[in-house]
Write a protein that holds these residues in place. Structure first.
Motif, mmCIF file in Angstrom:
data_model
loop_
_atom_site.group_PDB
_atom_site.id
_atom_site.type_symbol
_atom_site.label_atom_id
_atom_site.label_comp_id
_atom_site.label_asym_id
_atom_site.label_seq_id
_atom_site.Cartn_x
_atom_site.Cartn_y
_atom_site.Cartn_z
ATOM 1 N N LEU A 6 3.140 8.096 6.070
ATOM 2 C CA LEU A 6 2.662 6.862 6.002
ATOM 3 C C LEU A 6 1.603 7.316 4.197
ATOM 4 O O LEU A 6 1.568 6.025 3.597
ATOM 5 N N TRP A 10 3.432 4.524 1.404
ATOM 6 C CA TRP A 10 2.625 3.660 0.793
ATOM 7 C C TRP A 10 1.975 4.272 -1.449
ATOM 8 O O TRP A 10 2.349 2.920 -1.647
ATOM 9 N N TRP A 43 -8.523 6.772 5.769
ATOM 10 C CA TRP A 43 -8.128 7.318 7.833
ATOM 11 C C TRP A 43 -8.667 6.998 8.926
ATOM 12 O O TRP A 43 -8.144 6.288 9.711
ATOM 13 N N ASN A 48 -5.113 2.739 8.521
ATOM 14 C CA ASN A 48 -4.095 2.166 8.172
ATOM 15 C C ASN A 48 -4.322 2.635 6.003
ATOM 16 O O ASN A 48 -5.491 2.314 5.925
ATOM 17 N N ASP A 50 -4.230 -0.986 4.540
ATOM 18 C CA ASP A 50 -3.624 -2.419 4.105
ATOM 19 C C ASP A 50 -4.644 -2.600 2.676
ATOM 20 O O ASP A 50 -6.120 -2.496 3.421
#
Length: 224
Positions: A6, A10, A43, A48, A50
């Motif tokens: 991720l 990202w 994390w 996430n 976001d």
């Protein structure tokens, strides 16, 4: 493994949106210290990326660009996070650079940012301390937004206490913290349960409620 996948996704998303110096700065600036902060602190705290922007560009009071390690921009909240190593930010910094850094922080505050300086040494050796400190600070911002429009400040304070305790809250915790009687404390806790903020937990004999925990999806919205 999930973090690595991720994080790469990202980072690539942000790289694809940038050109020129903004893209080059992200490639050069997002290195070991920033990645360690994300892996060891961000994390575990959020799970996430976001609303988190790496190497976020800001124009200073002279119209010159500078870059924040991370800007977290959920809704109306604006938080600047700088991961600072002792060497480049203390040992090898001259007076002019020191003044420039403090002036940038003041300018960011004036632009509506809350500026957080994260010691890199703590990221490596005491990440749990940084996580706890950020959790407390973020709870004030996000709980305030979730509870906007409510005039019940005591309920808000009890929720903040539950977050700070980082365990199920008991009536005695409320009694001691806010100097109220047990009946009033239980009433507030039960009201928060009816609003979906807390969940009652039975005691050892499984017949009487003795503690209350934050509802997971509510606490997720707040901090994780």
């Amino acid at each position: 493994m999930e973090f690595n996948k991720l994080h790469e996704k990202w980072l690539n998303q942000h790289l694809q949106k940038r050109t020129g110096e903004r893209r080059g700065r992200l490639k050069r600036g997002h290195k070991h210290a920033e990645i360690m902060f994300l892996q060891k602190v961000w994390w575990p705290l959020h799970g996430n990326f976001d609303n988190l922007h790496p190497e976020y560009e800001v124009l200073d009071w002279r119209g010159r660009p500078f870059f924040i390690d991370f800007a977290w921009l959920p809704g109306h909240i604006k938080i600047a996070l700088e991961v600072k190593g002792y060497g480049p930010h203390v040992q090898t910094m001259d007076r002019q650079r020191y003044c420039d850094e403090l002036n940038r922080e003041t300018f960011l505050q004036g632009m509506g940012f809350r500026v957080l300086s994260i010691p890199f040494d703590d990221v490596i050796s005491r990440p749990e301390l940084t996580i706890s400190l950020l959790r407390v600070l973020f709870s004030h911002y996000l709980l305030g937004e979730k509870e906007s429009g409510s005039d019940n400040s005591m309920e808000r304070n009890i929720l903040l206490l539950a977050i700070h305790l980082n365990r199920p809250i008991r009536p005695i915790d409320v009694v001691e913290e806010f100097n109220m009687n047990r009946r009033t404390a239980v009433k507030h806790l039960q009201t928060l349960c009816s609003k979906g903020r807390l969940r009652p937990l039975l005691g050892g004999n499984a017949t009487r409620v003795s503690r209350y925990e934050l509802v997971r999806n509510f606490s997720d919205d707040l901090m994780w």
